[in-house]
Design a protein around this motif. Structure first.
Motif, PDB file in Angstrom:
ATOM      1  N   HIS A  70      41.327  37.557  28.235  1.00  0.00           N
ATOM      2  CA  HIS A  70      40.224  36.429  28.978  1.00  0.00           C
ATOM      3  C   HIS A  70      40.917  35.764  29.704  1.00  0.00           C
ATOM      4  O   HIS A  70      42.037  34.757  29.400  1.00  0.00           O
ATOM      5  N   ILE A 130      39.479  30.964  35.512  1.00  0.00           N
ATOM      6  CA  ILE A 130      39.641  30.757  36.908  1.00  0.00           C
ATOM      7  C   ILE A 130      39.347  29.276  37.154  1.00  0.00           C
ATOM      8  O   ILE A 130      38.177  28.953  37.224  1.00  0.00           O
ATOM      9  N   ALA A 190      37.345  31.649  44.345  1.00  0.00           N
ATOM     10  CA  ALA A 190      37.154  31.751  42.951  1.00  0.00           C
ATOM     11  C   ALA A 190      36.432  32.984  42.762  1.00  0.00           C
ATOM     12  O   ALA A 190      36.739  33.695  41.771  1.00  0.00           O
ATOM     13  N   GLU A 191      35.160  33.386  43.453  1.00  0.00           N
ATOM     14  CA  GLU A 191      34.330  34.431  43.259  1.00  0.00           C
ATOM     15  C   GLU A 191      34.969  35.536  43.501  1.00  0.00           C
ATOM     16  O   GLU A 191      34.813  36.687  42.926  1.00  0.00           O
ATOM     17  N   ASP A 218      37.352  36.542  40.817  1.00  0.00           N
ATOM     18  CA  ASP A 218      36.661  36.501  39.444  1.00  0.00           C
ATOM     19  C   ASP A 218      36.188  38.084  39.594  1.00  0.00           C
ATOM     20  O   ASP A 218      36.415  38.875  38.594  1.00  0.00           O
ATOM     21  N   GLN A 251      37.462  41.057  36.877  1.00  0.00           N
ATOM     22  CA  GLN A 251      36.694  42.090  36.077  1.00  0.00           C
ATOM     23  C   GLN A 251      36.755  43.298  36.521  1.00  0.00           C
ATOM     24  O   GLN A 251      36.667  44.232  35.442  1.00  0.00           O
ATOM     25  N   SER A 296      38.063  39.872  30.994  1.00  0.00           N
ATOM     26  CA  SER A 296      36.748  39.010  31.160  1.00  0.00           C
ATOM     27  C   SER A 296      37.155  37.652  31.480  1.00  0.00           C
ATOM     28  O   SER A 296      38.329  37.493  31.567  1.00  0.00           O
ATOM     29  N   THR A 297      36.404  37.056  32.220  1.00  0.00           N
ATOM     30  CA  THR A 297      36.526  35.969  33.110  1.00  0.00           C
ATOM     31  C   THR A 297      35.392  34.806  32.943  1.00  0.00           C
ATOM     32  O   THR A 297      34.389  35.012  32.431  1.00  0.00           O
ATOM     33  N   ARG A 298      35.786  33.481  33.384  1.00  0.00           N
ATOM     34  CA  ARG A 298      34.936  32.416  33.636  1.00  0.00           C
ATOM     35  C   ARG A 298      35.654  31.605  34.585  1.00  0.00           C
ATOM     36  O   ARG A 298      36.921  31.464  34.665  1.00  0.00           O
ATOM     37  N   VAL A 299      34.801  31.134  35.290  1.00  0.00           N
ATOM     38  CA  VAL A 299      35.310  30.347  36.329  1.00  0.00           C
ATOM     39  C   VAL A 299      34.647  28.532  36.301  1.00  0.00           C
ATOM     40  O   VAL A 299      33.725  28.763  35.895  1.00  0.00           O
ATOM     41  N   ASP A 321      35.233  24.705  38.668  1.00  0.00           N
ATOM     42  CA  ASP A 321      35.610  24.294  39.858  1.00  0.00           C
ATOM     43  C   ASP A 321      35.989  23.163  39.890  1.00  0.00           C
ATOM     44  O   ASP A 321      36.160  22.348  40.852  1.00  0.00           O
TER      45      ASP A 321
END
Length: 229
Positions: A3, A6, A14-15, A18, A22, A27-30, A32
């Motif tokens: 995991h 970001i 970031a997108e 991401d 993936q 697995s990810t989480r952003v 800001d």
């Protein structure tokens, strides 16, 4: 599945990161902002944090420092994103506990490969390698664990690399320039106290073996076997 958190306020970047992480099976989480990152990391501790230095609320170095002081996140891997040529920023990142850095601009493919390399480096990768032992110290490279008098002591990935590097060079003085290049991957011409800061923290974790890690004034550091002294 690892995991990755970001942390970057550039939404498009970031997108993009991401999406590619993936696609690579992470697995990810952003997040800001720094505050959002700290909350996300406490809620779901990641294996790795990809952390931009320039954030709108608090700096990336402060986020890194707080991650390292939180019992839930102190062992996560942290990769800093820094501006090209800002070596002083990378030094500050290492001083507060970053494990690696990537300079902007970068290719996303290269970033994914770097993240995989950092994660791989932190995993047990030397099966069959005998643990390094010295007095009350035991550094198990195969399982990436460290013990003092039989009790496990937690080290960051960078502290582990530093201790392994010095224990495999028992009795030999390692200059600050050597350590900067071999352990940190930074220019040996850089004037910095980051080595001293990390050595001080590492020495505190050695318990009764603190005297084993010697300072050679004006030169650098070495780990000695007191029985051979």
């Amino acid at each position: 599945m690892s995991h990755v958190l970001i942390v970057d306020d550039e939404r498009d970047l970031a997108e993009l990161i991401d999406f590619n992480l993936q696609a690579a099976g992470f697995s990810t989480r952003v997040a800001d902002t720094g505050e959002a990152a700290l909350a996300a990391a406490s809620e779901q501790p990641p294996q790795l944090v990809l952390l931009d230095l320039m954030l709108p609320d608090i700096s990336g170095t402060e986020v890194c420092r707080q991650l390292r002081t939180n019992v839930l996140t102190r062992d996560v891997l942290i990769v800093m994103l820094t501006a090209k040529g800002e070596e002083a920023d990378r030094v500050r990142g290492f001083e507060v506990g970053a494990d690696d850095y990537v300079t902007k601009p970068f290719s996303v493919r290269e970033l994914v490969l770097r993240i995989k390399a950092v994660l791989r480096r932190a995993l047990p990768s030397k099966e069959g390698t005998a643990p390094l032992a010295l007095g009350p110290l035991k550094l198990d490279v195969g399982t990436h664990r460290f013990y003092v008098e039989g009790k496990e002591v937690l080290l960051t990935a960078l502290e582990f690399r530093l201790l392994e590097y010095m224990m495999t060079r028992l009795g030999r003085v390692q200059t600050r320039e050597q350590l900067l290049e071999e352990v940190w991957g930074l220019s040996s011409s850089l004037e910095t106290r980051t080595i001293d800061t990390h050595v001080m923290r590492l020495r505190d974790k050695l318990g009764p073996a603190r005297p084993y890690l010697e300072t050679v004034r004006g030169v650098g550091y070495r780990i000695v076997d007191p029985q051979l002294a």
